[in-house]
Structures are given as structure tokens and as C-alpha cells.
Design a protein around this motif. Structure first.
Motif, PDB file in Angstrom:
ATOM      1  N   UNK A 134      33.240   2.370  -5.640  1.00 53.35           N
ATOM      2  CA  UNK A 134      32.553   2.690  -6.490  1.00 53.35           C
ATOM      3  C   UNK A 134      31.226   3.727  -7.406  1.00 53.35           C
ATOM      4  N   UNK A 135      31.528   4.854  -8.250  1.00 54.87           N
ATOM      5  CA  UNK A 135      30.563   5.077  -8.189  1.00 54.87           C
ATOM      6  C   UNK A 135      29.241   4.575  -8.968  1.00 54.87           C
ATOM      7  N   UNK A 136      28.079   5.090  -8.935  1.00 54.24           N
ATOM      8  CA  UNK A 136      26.656   3.629  -8.702  1.00 54.24           C
ATOM      9  C   UNK A 136      26.724   2.877  -9.948  1.00 54.24           C
ATOM     10  N   UNK A 137      26.733   3.651 -11.021  1.00 53.08           N
ATOM     11  CA  UNK A 137      26.751   3.535 -12.374  1.00 53.08           C
ATOM     12  C   UNK A 137      27.455   2.870 -13.093  1.00 53.08           C
ATOM     13  N   UNK A 138      28.923   2.794 -12.418  1.00 56.64           N
ATOM     14  CA  UNK A 138      29.860   2.000 -12.879  1.00 56.64           C
ATOM     15  C   UNK A 138      30.149   0.542 -12.107  1.00 56.64           C
ATOM     16  N   UNK A 139      29.326   0.448 -10.242  1.00 56.25           N
ATOM     17  CA  UNK A 139      29.205  -0.637 -10.359  1.00 56.25           C
ATOM     18  C   UNK A 139      28.580  -1.264 -10.613  1.00 56.25           C
ATOM     19  N   UNK A 140      27.460  -0.521 -11.324  1.00 57.97           N
ATOM     20  CA  UNK A 140      26.439  -1.916 -11.983  1.00 57.97           C
ATOM     21  C   UNK A 140      27.002  -2.479 -13.259  1.00 57.97           C
ATOM     22  N   UNK A 141      27.984  -1.286 -14.175  1.00 55.78           N
ATOM     23  CA  UNK A 141      28.487  -2.029 -14.951  1.00 55.78           C
ATOM     24  C   UNK A 141      28.861  -2.735 -15.381  1.00 55.78           C
ATOM     25  N   UNK A 142      29.839  -2.964 -14.056  1.00 58.42           N
ATOM     26  CA  UNK A 142      31.130  -3.842 -13.634  1.00 58.42           C
ATOM     27  C   UNK A 142      30.093  -4.880 -13.596  1.00 58.42           C
ATOM     28  N   UNK A 143      29.151  -5.120 -12.205  1.00 53.49           N
ATOM     29  CA  UNK A 143      28.612  -6.412 -11.667  1.00 53.49           C
ATOM     30  C   UNK A 143      27.896  -6.852 -13.178  1.00 53.49           C
ATOM     31  N   UNK A 144      26.944  -6.128 -14.204  1.00 49.97           N
ATOM     32  CA  UNK A 144      25.945  -6.948 -15.245  1.00 49.97           C
ATOM     33  C   UNK A 144      27.849  -7.442 -15.972  1.00 49.97           C
ATOM     34  N   UNK A 145      28.229  -6.758 -16.662  1.00 51.54           N
ATOM     35  CA  UNK A 145      29.745  -7.667 -17.097  1.00 51.54           C
ATOM     36  C   UNK A 145      30.584  -8.259 -16.781  1.00 51.54           C
ATOM     37  N   UNK A 146      30.385  -8.240 -15.439  1.00 54.20           N
ATOM     38  CA  UNK A 146      31.316  -8.938 -15.377  1.00 54.20           C
ATOM     39  C   UNK A 146      31.285 -10.369 -14.027  1.00 54.20           C
ATOM     40  N   UNK A 147      30.223 -10.201 -13.256  1.00 55.57           N
ATOM     41  CA  UNK A 147      29.328 -11.193 -12.391  1.00 55.57           C
ATOM     42  C   UNK A 147      28.415 -11.549 -13.026  1.00 55.57           C
TER      43      UNK A 147
END
Length: 192
Positions: A134-147
Motif C-alpha cells: 500500500x502507499x505509505x499514507x494509505x497504510x498508515x491510515x489503515x493501521x491507525x484505524x483498523x489495527x
């Protein structure tokens, strides 16, 4: 604020066609609370309702050059609000389904069947690889929200981005993970 007459609303729509920000402000202030209450009745979320109100009025501003063609502004804005709220609920439902599948993938297998353990390990590896792509920003948002379970406003504040941008990054991450993992999951699950 007093209710607009049909004539005054028509004047405002004609002025809006000419990029009149004052006309837009009058329409916004006249309708924002009514639309907010209407959307809140659908979504049951103050935050989401505020975002949708902003989105609806942003769409109105973007279509301002055709504002004089609007026959019934009241009907239009309520229809736009209803559609936006229902679209949000559909999206949230799809995201919830994807999240529940992804959380199964991100956990270790607890089955005692060795084939299930192999499948789970392979799925977890594919999931982690897809996450890394994933692009860095998408991965960061996903990890913060989901994980980590952090809510959109807090993520937005932390990353200094708007809530709609955070939602967009999260939705794009989910779609990318879903498309990257679908075929792999199908092959792994049906192979054994």
C-alpha cells in the motif's frame, strides 16, 4: 434565520450562477441545520452528518453555474443529502464486511488441523505483503484505524489532514487489500 420565499430563493440561485459567494452563504445558512437534522436521522452520527452536510454544499458550489436551472432547490438538496447518507451507509457496511474478513486474516490460526494452520500462515503472509504494498499514507491510515482502533477525527488531527481525506485513504486501502487478496484467498482456500 427566516424562511426564504420562492422568489428570494430564485434570486439567490440566479446570483449563485454568477459565483456570488454571498448568495451561497445565505442558502447554506438557511438549509444547513435542516439538512443536518435530516441526515442525522439516517446516520445517527453527528460527525458523519456534519461531513455529509459539507459534502452536499460542496457539490452545490461545484454545480453553481447551473443553479438557475434548479426548479426546486429544497427537493434537490434533500435528495442529495439522502443519497449521500445512504451511500455512506452502504460504504460503511461494505467496509465493515471487509474489515471483519481482514481481521480474521491478520490473526494466527487456532485450529488443530495442520492444513488449516498452513492456510492461515499463507494467508497471513499474503495479507502482510499486500499491506506493505500500500502507499505509505494509505497504510498508515489503515493501521491507525483498523489495527489500533483510532477514530477518523483523531487520525486526521494526528496526520494534519482532513477527515474526508482520511476516509478516502482508508477506503482506498481497503479496496486495494480486497483486490490484492481476493484471488490469492480463493486459490488458497480452494486448494486444500
Amino acid at each position: 434565520m427566516q424562511k426564504l420565499t420562492c422568489e428570494r430563493e430564485r434570486e439567490l440561485l440566479n446570483a449563485l450562477t454568477l459565483d456570488d459567494e454571498q448568495a451561497f452563504a445565505v442558502l447554506f445558512h438557511n438549509y444547513k441545520n435542516k439538512i443536518y437534522g435530516f441526515i442525522l436521522g439516517i446516520t445517527s452520527s453527528e460527525e458523519i452528518s456534519k461531513d455529509i452536510v459539507q459534502d452536499v454544499f460542496l457539490k452545490i458550489w461545484k454545480m453553481r453555474h447551473r443553479a438557475s436551472e434548479i426548479e426546486n432547490f429544497n427537493a434537490l438538496i434533500y435528495r442529495m443529502a439522502r443519497n449521500a447518507a445512504l451511500d455512506h451507509l452502504k460504504r460503511a457496511s461494505r467496509e465493515s464486511t471487509v474489515l471483519s474478513h481482514l481481521s480474521v486474516l491478520s490473526k494466527e490460526a487456532t485450529a488443530h488441523d495442520p492444513f488449516e494452520d498452513i492456510k492461515a500462515a499463507e494467508i497471513k503472509t499474503k495479507y502482510e505483503n499486500a499491506l506493505q504494498r500500500l502507499p505509505k499514507q494509505q497504510r498508515l491510515v489503515y493501521e491507525l484505524k483498523h489495527l489500533q482502533g483510532i477514530e477518523y477525527p483523531e487520525i486526521a488531527k494526528k496526520l494534519r489532514l482532513s477527515v474526508p481525506t482520511i476516509r478516502s485513504h482508508f477506503r482506498n486501502a481497503l479496496n486495494a487489500l480486497k483486490s490484492n487478496l481476493f484471488l490469492t484467498l480463493f486459490i488458497i482456500i480452494t486448494r486444500f
